[in-house]
Design a protein around this motif. Structure first.
Motif, PDB file in Angstrom:
ATOM      1  N   LEU A 144       0.873  -1.167   0.000  1.00  0.00           N
ATOM      2  CA  LEU A 144       0.000   0.000   0.000  1.00  0.00           C
ATOM      3  C   LEU A 144       0.915   1.224   0.000  1.00  0.00           C
ATOM      4  CD1 LEU A 144      -2.883   1.258   0.354  1.00  0.00           C
ATOM      5  CD2 LEU A 144      -2.421   1.238   2.821  1.00  0.00           C
ATOM      6  N   LEU A 146       1.251   5.272   0.248  1.00  0.00           N
ATOM      7  CA  LEU A 146       0.491   6.413   0.767  1.00  0.00           C
ATOM      8  C   LEU A 146       1.362   7.661   0.789  1.00  0.00           C
ATOM      9  CD1 LEU A 146      -1.162   4.774   3.904  1.00  0.00           C
ATOM     10  CD2 LEU A 146      -2.273   5.317   1.729  1.00  0.00           C
ATOM     11  N   GLN A 150       0.333  13.356   4.763  1.00  0.00           N
ATOM     12  CA  GLN A 150      -1.008  13.492   5.343  1.00  0.00           C
ATOM     13  C   GLN A 150      -0.894  13.432   6.866  1.00  0.00           C
ATOM     14  OE1 GLN A 150      -3.925  10.615   3.502  1.00  0.00           O
ATOM     15  NE2 GLN A 150      -2.018   9.564   3.034  1.00  0.00           N
ATOM     16  N   ASP A 154      -4.897  10.078   9.421  1.00  0.00           N
ATOM     17  CA  ASP A 154      -5.439   9.726   8.096  1.00  0.00           C
ATOM     18  C   ASP A 154      -4.666   8.539   7.510  1.00  0.00           C
ATOM     19  OD1 ASP A 154      -7.000  11.901   8.526  1.00  0.00           O
ATOM     20  OD2 ASP A 154      -6.356  13.043   6.769  1.00  0.00           O
ATOM     21  N   ILE A 155      -3.343   8.545   7.718  1.00  0.00           N
ATOM     22  CA  ILE A 155      -2.531   7.423   7.232  1.00  0.00           C
ATOM     23  C   ILE A 155      -2.987   6.135   7.917  1.00  0.00           C
ATOM     24  CG2 ILE A 155      -0.192   6.451   7.188  1.00  0.00           C
ATOM     25  CD1 ILE A 155       0.882   9.345   6.973  1.00  0.00           C
ATOM     26  N   ASP A 157      -5.880   5.486   9.291  1.00  0.00           N
ATOM     27  CA  ASP A 157      -7.222   5.125   8.784  1.00  0.00           C
ATOM     28  C   ASP A 157      -7.089   4.326   7.483  1.00  0.00           C
ATOM     29  OD1 ASP A 157      -8.547   6.459  10.803  1.00  0.00           O
ATOM     30  OD2 ASP A 157      -9.013   8.240   9.580  1.00  0.00           O
ATOM     31  N   GLU A 158      -6.247   4.812   6.584  1.00  0.00           N
ATOM     32  CA  GLU A 158      -6.115   4.146   5.280  1.00  0.00           C
ATOM     33  C   GLU A 158      -5.485   2.765   5.415  1.00  0.00           C
ATOM     34  OE1 GLU A 158      -5.064   6.278   1.690  1.00  0.00           O
ATOM     35  OE2 GLU A 158      -5.086   8.156   2.812  1.00  0.00           O
ATOM     36  N   ALA A 161      -8.043   0.334   6.836  1.00  0.00           N
ATOM     37  CA  ALA A 161      -9.072  -0.039   5.856  1.00  0.00           C
ATOM     38  C   ALA A 161      -8.529  -1.072   4.856  1.00  0.00           C
ATOM     39  CB  ALA A 161      -9.547   1.209   5.113  1.00  0.00           C
ATOM     40  N   TRP A 162      -7.223  -1.048   4.639  1.00  0.00           N
ATOM     41  CA  TRP A 162      -6.598  -1.922   3.628  1.00  0.00           C
ATOM     42  C   TRP A 162      -6.090  -3.228   4.216  1.00  0.00           C
ATOM     43  CZ3 TRP A 162      -1.288  -3.179   3.784  1.00  0.00           C
ATOM     44  CH2 TRP A 162      -0.788  -3.854   2.652  1.00  0.00           C
TER      45      TRP A 162
END
Ligand SMILES: Nc1ncnc2c1ncn2[C@@H]1O[C@H](COP(=O)(O)OP(=O)(O)OP(=O)(O)O)[C@@H](O)[C@H]1O
Ligand SMILES: O=C(O)[C@H](O)[C@@H](O)[C@H](O)[C@H](O)CO
Length: 171
Positions: A144, A146, A150, A154-155, A157-158, A161-162
């Protein structure tokens, strides 16, 4: 996947993000910096970039540490630069069910961060060499990528989610 490696150049935020990810997920943190042999740290402090040979023994120590932790805990997050594809292959071959989060940022941004970070052995003068060695993980499995600039939440969170954390398939 049981092991996640947060990778990127010095200053990309590996330690910060790995720590935040462990707080959020309950995974066990492995801080790559703590596994460098003293001679590697001395080299970096002296402004000399590590070479493949310097990093090989260090990667082997990280593989060993990750497997030891995985014997007693379900998930680990490793903060490790893993700049070259061959380094990621070493980690992949040694650690089961592994994935990578690549924190991408520009050389100027990394230099700015390393220059202003207090109490760390890594001099800003080495940031250039980190980009020389970096082979971004394009077209590699279980990665992933990114933007490292950010906000950390937020990092995280991403990544959450992945990150497939299924137990039975090990994926
Ligand atoms: N998303 C972010 N936004 C703003 N600042 C950040 C972010 N992530 C990390 N930082 C800051 O950037 C600096 C470098 O972060 P950190 O030490 O986590 O990077 P690193 O990749 O682990 O570096 P090294 O490999 O040199 O140990 C720190 O001062 C940290 O607070
Ligand atoms: O592969 C490398 O050159 C090293 O791992 C570096 O990335 C440092 O360890 C780190 O950046 C300093 O904290």
């Amino acid at each position: 996947m049981r092991a996640l490696v947060v990778m990127g150049v010095s200053g990309s935020g590996k330690s910060t993000v790995a720590q935040a990810l462990c707080s959020r997920s309950g995974a066990t943190m492995i801080e790559g910096d703590q596994f460098h042999p003293a001679r590697n740290v001395q080299k970096m402090q002296a402004g000399i970039p590590l070479n493949d040979e310097d990093r090989q023994g260090w990667l082997e120590l990280l593989v060993k540490a990750a497997n030891e932790r995985l014997a007693t805990t379900q998930h680990v997050v490793v903060a490790c630069s893993a700049l070259k594809r061959s380094y990621r292959e070493t980690l992949q071959q040694g650690i089961p069910y592994i994935g990578f989060v690549f924190l991408a940022l520009s050389e100027a941004e990394a230099t700015q961060r390393v220059t202003h970070r207090p109490g760390h052995f890594m001099p800003a003068s080495l940031v250039r060499s980190q980009f020389d060695d970096l082979e971004p993980p394009h077209d590699e499995a279980n990665v992933l990528t990114l933007s490292a600039t950010q906000p950390v939440t937020d990092i995280v969170d991403e990544v959450m989610a992945w990150w497939p954390r299924t137990l039975d398939t090990g994926s």
